[in-house]
Write a protein that holds these residues in place. Structure first.
Motif, PDB file in Angstrom:
ATOM      1  N   THR A   1      -5.745  14.838   8.562  1.00 48.29           N
ATOM      2  CA  THR A   1      -6.606  15.964   8.196  1.00 48.29           C
ATOM      3  C   THR A   1      -8.066  15.524   8.210  1.00 48.29           C
ATOM      4  O   THR A   1      -8.433  14.543   7.546  1.00 48.29           O
ATOM      5  N   ILE A   2      -8.883  16.253   8.934  1.00 44.76           N
ATOM      6  CA  ILE A   2     -10.305  15.930   9.002  1.00 44.76           C
ATOM      7  C   ILE A   2     -10.931  16.102   7.621  1.00 44.76           C
ATOM      8  O   ILE A   2     -10.715  17.105   6.942  1.00 44.76           O
ATOM      9  N   GLY A   3     -11.698  15.104   7.210  1.00 43.11           N
ATOM     10  CA  GLY A   3     -12.402  15.159   5.928  1.00 43.11           C
ATOM     11  C   GLY A   3     -11.572  14.770   4.719  1.00 43.11           C
ATOM     12  O   GLY A   3     -12.061  14.844   3.587  1.00 43.11           O
ATOM     13  N   ALA A   4     -10.338  14.355   4.926  1.00 44.54           N
ATOM     14  CA  ALA A   4      -9.466  14.041   3.790  1.00 44.54           C
ATOM     15  C   ALA A   4      -9.944  12.809   3.018  1.00 44.54           C
ATOM     16  O   ALA A   4      -9.925  12.810   1.778  1.00 44.54           O
TER      17      ALA A   4
ATOM     18  N   ALA B   1      -5.114  13.127  -2.485  1.00 43.03           N
ATOM     19  CA  ALA B   1      -4.332  11.928  -2.160  1.00 43.03           C
ATOM     20  C   ALA B   1      -3.115  12.268  -1.304  1.00 43.03           C
ATOM     21  O   ALA B   1      -2.684  11.446  -0.489  1.00 43.03           O
ATOM     22  N   LYS B   2      -2.578  13.462  -1.474  1.00 42.98           N
ATOM     23  CA  LYS B   2      -1.409  13.861  -0.685  1.00 42.98           C
ATOM     24  C   LYS B   2      -1.730  13.985   0.803  1.00 42.98           C
ATOM     25  O   LYS B   2      -0.829  13.936   1.634  1.00 42.98           O
ATOM     26  N   LEU B   3      -2.998  14.143   1.130  1.00 42.66           N
ATOM     27  CA  LEU B   3      -3.394  14.270   2.530  1.00 42.66           C
ATOM     28  C   LEU B   3      -3.527  12.919   3.223  1.00 42.66           C
ATOM     29  O   LEU B   3      -3.645  12.853   4.434  1.00 42.66           O
ATOM     30  N   VAL B   4      -3.526  11.855   2.449  1.00 45.61           N
ATOM     31  CA  VAL B   4      -3.632  10.503   2.994  1.00 45.61           C
ATOM     32  C   VAL B   4      -2.238   9.896   2.997  1.00 45.61           C
ATOM     33  O   VAL B   4      -1.587   9.808   1.960  1.00 45.61           O
TER      34      VAL B   4
ATOM     35  N   GLY C   1      -2.076   4.190   7.381  1.00 51.24           N
ATOM     36  CA  GLY C   1      -2.962   3.041   7.292  1.00 51.24           C
ATOM     37  C   GLY C   1      -2.213   1.844   6.761  1.00 51.24           C
ATOM     38  O   GLY C   1      -1.251   1.982   6.003  1.00 51.24           O
ATOM     39  N   SER C   2      -2.693   0.668   7.134  1.00 47.89           N
ATOM     40  CA  SER C   2      -1.988  -0.550   6.727  1.00 47.89           C
ATOM     41  C   SER C   2      -2.029  -0.773   5.210  1.00 47.89           C
ATOM     42  O   SER C   2      -1.146  -1.430   4.661  1.00 47.89           O
ATOM     43  N   ASP C   3      -3.041  -0.242   4.535  1.00 50.82           N
ATOM     44  CA  ASP C   3      -3.151  -0.420   3.086  1.00 50.82           C
ATOM     45  C   ASP C   3      -2.571   0.751   2.285  1.00 50.82           C
ATOM     46  O   ASP C   3      -2.640   0.749   1.061  1.00 50.82           O
ATOM     47  N   PHE C   4      -2.011   1.721   2.988  1.00 51.38           N
ATOM     48  CA  PHE C   4      -1.523   2.913   2.290  1.00 51.38           C
ATOM     49  C   PHE C   4      -0.453   2.614   1.233  1.00 51.38           C
ATOM     50  O   PHE C   4      -0.556   3.123   0.108  1.00 51.38           O
ATOM     51  N   PRO C   5       0.580   1.810   1.530  1.00 54.44           N
ATOM     52  CA  PRO C   5       1.608   1.578   0.491  1.00 54.44           C
ATOM     53  C   PRO C   5       1.026   0.980  -0.795  1.00 54.44           C
ATOM     54  O   PRO C   5       1.397   1.388  -1.897  1.00 54.44           O
ATOM     55  N   ARG C   6       0.091   0.054  -0.641  1.00 55.61           N
ATOM     56  CA  ARG C   6      -0.536  -0.558  -1.819  1.00 55.61           C
ATOM     57  C   ARG C   6      -1.402   0.464  -2.563  1.00 55.61           C
ATOM     58  O   ARG C   6      -1.384   0.530  -3.776  1.00 55.61           O
ATOM     59  N   PHE C   7      -2.138   1.282  -1.812  1.00 52.07           N
ATOM     60  CA  PHE C   7      -2.955   2.324  -2.430  1.00 52.07           C
ATOM     61  C   PHE C   7      -2.076   3.312  -3.195  1.00 52.07           C
ATOM     62  O   PHE C   7      -2.374   3.676  -4.330  1.00 52.07           O
TER      63      PHE C   7
END
Length: 147
Positions: free
Chosen positions: A42-45, A98-101, A104-110
């Motif tokens: 999503t653009i701008g997320a 946050a649901k829109l993200v 990315g490689s760091d997503f699980p940790r985030f």
């Protein structure tokens, strides 16, 4: 139920370890949303998520503010309850962002960090809201006794 001024003071004596942990965990989230490899379809997320996480921090700061300058006990408690509601609202907005993200490689940790912070923050909010609700009830019941 009778109003106890010492109970009022204790309700604003936030546990320093909890406050420190909340601040550190929020700071880590802020760094993560700015610097980690997070992506969204999503653009701008991501800019929206950064803004929402910042708002959570600002509202947390507001909730933790010293309210001793407010002369009336009822207004002090009502101000804290309003700050708590604002914090809940900003957390809800952050949840939506946050649901829109989801990439990315760091997503699980985030995601793990965000969910842990969210749980910790809600437990903190709920504990104090319960205390303040009881205080408000006692303040209002004391007013009724005077009539």
């Amino acid at each position: 139920m009778s109003f106890d001024p010492k109970h009022l003071e204790r309700s604003f004596a936030f546990d320093p370890d909890t406050v420190t942990a909340l601040r550190e965990n929020w700071s880590a989230l802020m760094v993560a949303v700015v610097w980690d490899d997070l992506k969204s379809g999503t653009i701008g997320a991501l800019p929206r998520l950064r803004k929402r996480i910042l708002e959570v921090g600002e509202n947390l700061r507001s909730l933790l503010s010293d309210r001793r300058w407010i002369p009336h006990e009822r207004e002090r408690v009502k101000g804290a309850m309003a700050a708590s509601l604002n914090l809940r609202d900003s957390l809800l907005q952050a949840d939506r962002a946050a649901k829109l993200v989801s990439e990315g490689s760091d997503f699980p940790r985030f995601e793990a960090r965000y969910l842990a912070f969210r749980q910790q923050l809600l437990a903190f909010i709920e504990a104090h809201e319960g205390i303040w609700a009881d205080l408000l009830e006692s303040l209002y019941s004391d007013d009724g006794d005077e009539d």
